[in-house]
Design a protein around this motif. Structure first.
Motif, PDB file in Angstrom:
ATOM      1  N   GLN A  55      33.862  59.020  63.749  1.00  0.00           N
ATOM      2  CA  GLN A  55      32.907  60.171  63.636  1.00  0.00           C
ATOM      3  C   GLN A  55      33.109  60.911  62.355  1.00  0.00           C
ATOM      4  O   GLN A  55      32.496  61.933  62.184  1.00  0.00           O
ATOM      5  CB  GLN A  55      33.372  61.480  64.784  1.00  0.00           C
ATOM      6  CG  GLN A  55      33.467  60.776  66.257  1.00  0.00           C
ATOM      7  CD  GLN A  55      33.465  61.732  67.025  1.00  0.00           C
ATOM      8  OE1 GLN A  55      32.890  62.738  67.253  1.00  0.00           O
ATOM      9  NE2 GLN A  55      34.561  61.491  67.711  1.00  0.00           N
ATOM     10  N   LEU A  56      33.705  60.183  61.274  1.00  0.00           N
ATOM     11  CA  LEU A  56      33.931  60.717  59.972  1.00  0.00           C
ATOM     12  C   LEU A  56      32.588  60.480  59.282  1.00  0.00           C
ATOM     13  O   LEU A  56      31.916  59.627  59.277  1.00  0.00           O
ATOM     14  CB  LEU A  56      35.067  59.813  59.190  1.00  0.00           C
ATOM     15  CG  LEU A  56      35.666  60.525  57.892  1.00  0.00           C
ATOM     16  CD1 LEU A  56      36.355  62.037  58.594  1.00  0.00           C
ATOM     17  CD2 LEU A  56      36.753  59.700  57.333  1.00  0.00           C
ATOM     18  N   ASP A  57      32.129  61.662  58.651  1.00  0.00           N
ATOM     19  CA  ASP A  57      30.957  61.816  57.886  1.00  0.00           C
ATOM     20  C   ASP A  57      31.114  62.187  56.516  1.00  0.00           C
ATOM     21  O   ASP A  57      31.578  63.429  56.317  1.00  0.00           O
ATOM     22  CB  ASP A  57      29.908  62.627  58.472  1.00  0.00           C
ATOM     23  CG  ASP A  57      28.406  62.613  57.937  1.00  0.00           C
ATOM     24  OD1 ASP A  57      28.314  61.898  56.840  1.00  0.00           O
ATOM     25  OD2 ASP A  57      27.526  63.309  58.527  1.00  0.00           O
ATOM     26  N   PRO A  58      31.021  61.306  55.454  1.00  0.00           N
ATOM     27  CA  PRO A  58      31.240  61.629  53.974  1.00  0.00           C
ATOM     28  C   PRO A  58      30.359  62.620  53.449  1.00  0.00           C
ATOM     29  O   PRO A  58      30.800  63.320  52.387  1.00  0.00           O
ATOM     30  CB  PRO A  58      30.827  60.306  53.356  1.00  0.00           C
ATOM     31  CG  PRO A  58      30.832  59.275  54.348  1.00  0.00           C
ATOM     32  CD  PRO A  58      30.435  60.018  55.722  1.00  0.00           C
ATOM     33  N   LYS A  59      29.272  62.965  54.236  1.00  0.00           N
ATOM     34  CA  LYS A  59      28.235  63.957  53.685  1.00  0.00           C
ATOM     35  C   LYS A  59      28.982  65.322  53.455  1.00  0.00           C
ATOM     36  O   LYS A  59      28.851  66.022  52.554  1.00  0.00           O
ATOM     37  CB  LYS A  59      26.990  64.044  54.754  1.00  0.00           C
ATOM     38  CG  LYS A  59      25.990  65.259  54.379  1.00  0.00           C
ATOM     39  CD  LYS A  59      25.012  65.426  55.292  1.00  0.00           C
ATOM     40  CE  LYS A  59      24.169  66.547  54.756  1.00  0.00           C
ATOM     41  NZ  LYS A  59      22.928  66.535  55.817  1.00  0.00           N
ATOM     42  N   GLN A  60      29.693  65.454  54.478  1.00  0.00           N
ATOM     43  CA  GLN A  60      30.573  67.006  54.392  1.00  0.00           C
ATOM     44  C   GLN A  60      31.469  67.184  53.385  1.00  0.00           C
ATOM     45  O   GLN A  60      31.671  68.349  52.905  1.00  0.00           O
ATOM     46  CB  GLN A  60      30.928  67.328  55.780  1.00  0.00           C
ATOM     47  CG  GLN A  60      32.321  66.461  56.125  1.00  0.00           C
ATOM     48  CD  GLN A  60      32.652  66.788  57.630  1.00  0.00           C
ATOM     49  OE1 GLN A  60      33.250  67.953  57.754  1.00  0.00           O
ATOM     50  NE2 GLN A  60      32.527  66.093  58.578  1.00  0.00           N
TER      51      GLN A  60
END
Length: 289
Positions: A197-202
């Protein structure tokens, strides 16, 4: 400290090259390895980010280090850790993402499954079925927090997929059914649950320091163009005007010049790390003001 993979030590090669060019390098062992304390098996990406940040803090206290020019370079997951730390710590003066994800954990996992299957010669319909199953399993992991229940639901999905596969013989089905338990065990680990669920965007949208993002055109684990496009997009959203996006032609996920890019090829290639990628990192760091 060496990122030992199939007889290669890419971190040792990178550290040696940078050091010979006047750039100090700190490498450290994973938790629970050698004299490092802690337990590796229960850690997540965020724990590893804390470790990298601790290394950065230690470097800033060393008298021979220029504390105004300290950065973090990370490969693959490490390339995700670099912006995590940079987004929250103003003392990070630059980061280098070496095949670092710009896509979410789930997107990366799905993309690499598809690319590796295609390059391995697996039939399109088999690949499509496998991706569908993976998507369903990932949904279970994301929605069911209880490990026992999540494993039970995922096991049922796998058993149904095997039993309904008309291309398998009875013996093949029996073999695959026996392997389900071991295959599924890692999906409820703290690391997998977090990475999925890791999202680099944030983090990239909050990264203001200079960034060098490198990807190989034959990378089947972090797909080059979609990944770099995402990194570019998010750094633009951050208002970051000091980043460089670079494709290294013909290299795989480990930055070896490769034929297919398949992971099975890693150990058969003599080269450990492409010289042009080493030079790109060195040049980037030395040109920082």
């Amino acid at each position: 400290r060496n990122e030992m993979i199939m007889g290669h030590k890419p971190f040792m090669v990178i550290a040696d090259y940078l050091t010979r060019n006047g750039i100090a390098v700190l490498r450290y062992d994973d938790r629970g390895i050698a004299k490092s304390k802690g337990v590796f098996g229960t850690c997540t990406t965020f724990d590893f980010a804390d470790d990298a940040e601790a290394g950065l803090s230690w470097l800033r206290k060393q008298p021979l280090i220029d504390k105004n020019h300290i950065g973090i370079a990370g490969h693959s997951e490490g390339g995700m850790i670099a912006p995590i730390v940079a987004s929250r710590n103003k003392n990070v003066n630059f980061i280098i993402m070496i095949a670092g994800p710009g896509l979410s954990g789930e997107e990366i996992l799905m993309a690499q499954s598809e690319l590796i299957s295609q390059k391995s010669g697996i039939k399109p319909e088999e690949t499509e079925n496998a991706l569908k199953l993976n998507k369903e399993i990932y949904a279970v992991v994301k929605n069911e927090k209880d490990n026992t229940k999540a494993l039970s639901a995922a096991r049922k999905l796998c058993e149904d997929a095997v039993n309904n596969d008309k291309s398998l013989t009875a013996a093949q089905k029996e073999t695959q059914l026996k392997s389900i338990e071991a295959t599924l065990a890692p999906i409820v680990s703290p690391w997998f649950r977090t990475f999925l669920q890791l999202d680099p965007k944030q983090y990239l949208t909050k990264t203001k320091c200079p960034v060098l993002a490198l990807n190989g055109t034959k990378d089947l684990q972090v797909p080059c163009q979609p990944d770099l496009d995402a990194i570019d997009k998010y750094l633009k959203l951050a208002g970051n005007k000091h980043y460089t996006i670079m494709k290294i032609e013909g290299v795989n996920h480990l930055f070896q010049h490769a034929v297919t890019g398949l992971p099975t090829e890693y150990g058969t290639i003599e080269e450990t790390f492409a010289p042009e990628a080493l030079k790109a990192m060195c040049d980037f760091i030395l040109k920082l003001k």
